[in-house]
Design an enzyme around this catalytic site. Sequence first.
Site, PDB file in Angstrom:
ATOM      1  N   TYR A 103       0.849  -1.205   0.000  1.00 49.85           N
ATOM      2  CA  TYR A 103       0.000   0.000   0.000  1.00 49.85           C
ATOM      3  C   TYR A 103       0.886   1.257   0.000  1.00 49.85           C
ATOM      4  CZ  TYR A 103      -4.345   2.583   0.918  1.00 49.85           C
ATOM      5  OH  TYR A 103      -5.427   3.423   0.824  1.00 49.85           O
ATOM      6  N   LYS A 128      -2.921   8.697   2.966  1.00 45.06           N
ATOM      7  CA  LYS A 128      -4.155   8.548   3.765  1.00 45.06           C
ATOM      8  C   LYS A 128      -3.958   9.103   5.181  1.00 45.06           C
ATOM      9  CE  LYS A 128      -7.040   6.481   0.888  1.00 45.06           C
ATOM     10  NZ  LYS A 128      -8.081   7.294   0.217  1.00 45.06           N
TER      11      LYS A 128
HETATM   12  P1  NAP Z   1     -12.417   3.832  -7.835  1.00 46.87           P
HETATM   13  O1  NAP Z   1     -13.752   3.376  -8.240  1.00 46.87           O
HETATM   14  O2  NAP Z   1     -11.284   3.553  -8.762  1.00 46.87           O
HETATM   15  O3  NAP Z   1     -12.498   5.388  -7.484  1.00 46.87           O
HETATM   16  C1  NAP Z   1     -11.358   6.211  -7.389  1.00 46.87           C
HETATM   17  C2  NAP Z   1     -11.703   7.484  -8.082  1.00 46.87           C
HETATM   18  O4  NAP Z   1     -10.678   8.479  -7.922  1.00 46.87           O
HETATM   19  C3  NAP Z   1     -11.885   7.284  -9.570  1.00 46.87           C
HETATM   20  O5  NAP Z   1     -13.111   7.847  -9.977  1.00 46.87           O
HETATM   21  C4  NAP Z   1     -10.686   8.028 -10.112  1.00 46.87           C
HETATM   22  O6  NAP Z   1     -10.819   8.477 -11.431  1.00 46.87           O
HETATM   23  C5  NAP Z   1     -10.626   9.178  -9.132  1.00 46.87           C
HETATM   24  N1  NAP Z   1      -9.441   9.987  -9.374  1.00 46.87           N
HETATM   25  C6  NAP Z   1      -8.162   9.593  -9.526  1.00 46.87           C
HETATM   26  N2  NAP Z   1      -7.391  10.643  -9.857  1.00 46.87           N
HETATM   27  C7  NAP Z   1      -8.217  11.730  -9.900  1.00 46.87           C
HETATM   28  C8  NAP Z   1      -8.033  13.099 -10.191  1.00 46.87           C
HETATM   29  N3  NAP Z   1      -6.814  13.607 -10.513  1.00 46.87           N
HETATM   30  N4  NAP Z   1      -9.096  13.929 -10.134  1.00 46.87           N
HETATM   31  C9  NAP Z   1     -10.321  13.462  -9.819  1.00 46.87           C
HETATM   32  N5  NAP Z   1     -10.567  12.165  -9.559  1.00 46.87           N
HETATM   33  C10 NAP Z   1      -9.517  11.309  -9.602  1.00 46.87           C
HETATM   34  O7  NAP Z   1     -11.966   3.177  -6.441  1.00 46.87           O
HETATM   35  P2  NAP Z   1     -12.632   3.193  -4.974  1.00 46.87           P
HETATM   36  O8  NAP Z   1     -12.066   1.986  -4.311  1.00 46.87           O
HETATM   37  O9  NAP Z   1     -14.095   3.361  -5.059  1.00 46.87           O
HETATM   38  O10 NAP Z   1     -11.935   4.465  -4.307  1.00 46.87           O
HETATM   39  C11 NAP Z   1     -12.680   5.519  -3.700  1.00 46.87           C
HETATM   40  C12 NAP Z   1     -12.006   5.938  -2.409  1.00 46.87           C
HETATM   41  O11 NAP Z   1     -12.162   4.900  -1.452  1.00 46.87           O
HETATM   42  C13 NAP Z   1     -10.511   6.206  -2.529  1.00 46.87           C
HETATM   43  O12 NAP Z   1     -10.156   7.303  -1.712  1.00 46.87           O
HETATM   44  C14 NAP Z   1      -9.920   4.925  -1.941  1.00 46.87           C
HETATM   45  O13 NAP Z   1      -8.610   5.102  -1.445  1.00 46.87           O
HETATM   46  C15 NAP Z   1     -10.919   4.671  -0.844  1.00 46.87           C
HETATM   47  N6  NAP Z   1     -10.894   3.332  -0.258  1.00 46.87           N
HETATM   48  C16 NAP Z   1     -11.031   2.235  -1.061  1.00 46.87           C
HETATM   49  C17 NAP Z   1     -10.984   0.959  -0.488  1.00 46.87           C
HETATM   50  C18 NAP Z   1     -11.105  -0.276  -1.352  1.00 46.87           C
HETATM   51  O14 NAP Z   1     -10.704  -1.352  -0.914  1.00 46.87           O
HETATM   52  N7  NAP Z   1     -11.680  -0.194  -2.556  1.00 46.87           N
HETATM   53  C19 NAP Z   1     -10.820   0.817   0.896  1.00 46.87           C
HETATM   54  C20 NAP Z   1     -10.688   1.958   1.684  1.00 46.87           C
HETATM   55  C21 NAP Z   1     -10.733   3.208   1.099  1.00 46.87           C
HETATM   56  P3  NAP Z   1      -9.860   7.757 -12.538  1.00 46.87           P
HETATM   57  O15 NAP Z   1     -10.380   6.382 -12.737  1.00 46.87           O
HETATM   58  O16 NAP Z   1      -9.972   8.651 -13.718  1.00 46.87           O
HETATM   59  O17 NAP Z   1      -8.464   7.735 -12.014  1.00 46.87           O
END
Ligand code: NAP
Length: 257
Positions: A157, A164
């Site tokens: 990570y 984070k």
């Molecule tokens: P996700 O569907 O891939 O969402 C991440 C989003 O961030 C995407 O829409 C991505 O767009 C966007 N992003 C990246 N660079 C960007 C930029 N420069 N400007 C605006 N948007 C941007 O994945 P997710 O898992 O749902 O993630 C959402 C949040 O939850 C994140 O903060 C992640 O760290 C957190 N989280 C996830 C998990 C897990 O296991 N999935 C666990 C804990 C926390 P692009 O596709 O264009 O890059």
Amino acid sequence: MEKLLEGKTGIIFGVANKRSLAWACAQSLAGAGMRLAFTYAGERLEKSVRELSADLPGSIVVPCDVTKPEEIDAAFARTATEFGGLDCVVHAIAYAKREELEGDFYHTSKEGYMVAHEVSAYSLTAITRRALPLMEGRDGSIITLTYIGSERVVPNYNIMGIAKAALEASVRYLAHDLGPRGIRVNAISAGPIRTLSASGVSGFAAILDYIQSKAPLRRNITAEEVGDTCLFLAGPHSRGITGSTLYVDAGYHIMGV
Ligand code: NAP
């Protein structure tokens, strides 16, 4: 009967596709009656975000790459025109270079360090500053998404864990700033869920198996559980909570071994 968030408005950053945690948050908020603005980062995602949001009446879709300040300005200007004010911001975006999400942390490049912080941590502050004029006098709520890799070592990570940690500290400082204005700022620390971003973390499948065997609830969480916690944090039932990180992780964070 009137829905809990009828007449309220929100803006959601981070819908990439139907698996996105931002989309789960959107469904819970819209289900409670909130009208939503969706942002997308780059033309590649526009179609997907437009198709998903088409099912939510009254929603709008605006471009916003958070590394481009003019796009953040424009997203809030459009939201102001359409909605007049804002009650909720959901920040569900994160990014790190793929090569930084494997191997030893000490290999992290300066550029990789900077971009992870810009997109995953600083953007919350940049967004909050623009949201403030729209949120005045409405007892609003700002919600972001984090992961336990900020506090404990989760191999691979790496730089995302550092970003984070900065994000969670930002939540506390923003909560302190905005509390006197009645605006709350909180984070949801979600357990691992298979999404586009998660698939970039090397060894992610093994993390899911490990949590399932060790978490008190002996299972992984669902995106809907994150969405419903977002609904709780956005609405009046959480009115006494700010500056906090809420764990939606089947209890995993209490474990020592
Ligand atoms: P996700 O569907 O891939 O969402 C991440 C989003 O961030 C995407 O829409 C991505 O767009 C966007 N992003 C990246 N660079 C960007 C930029 N420069 N400007 C605006 N948007 C941007 O994945 P997710 O898992 O749902 O993630 C959402 C949040 O939850 C994140 O903060 C992640 O760290 C957190 N989280 C996830 C998990 C897990 O296991 N999935 C666990 C804990 C926390 P692009 O596709 O264009 O890059």
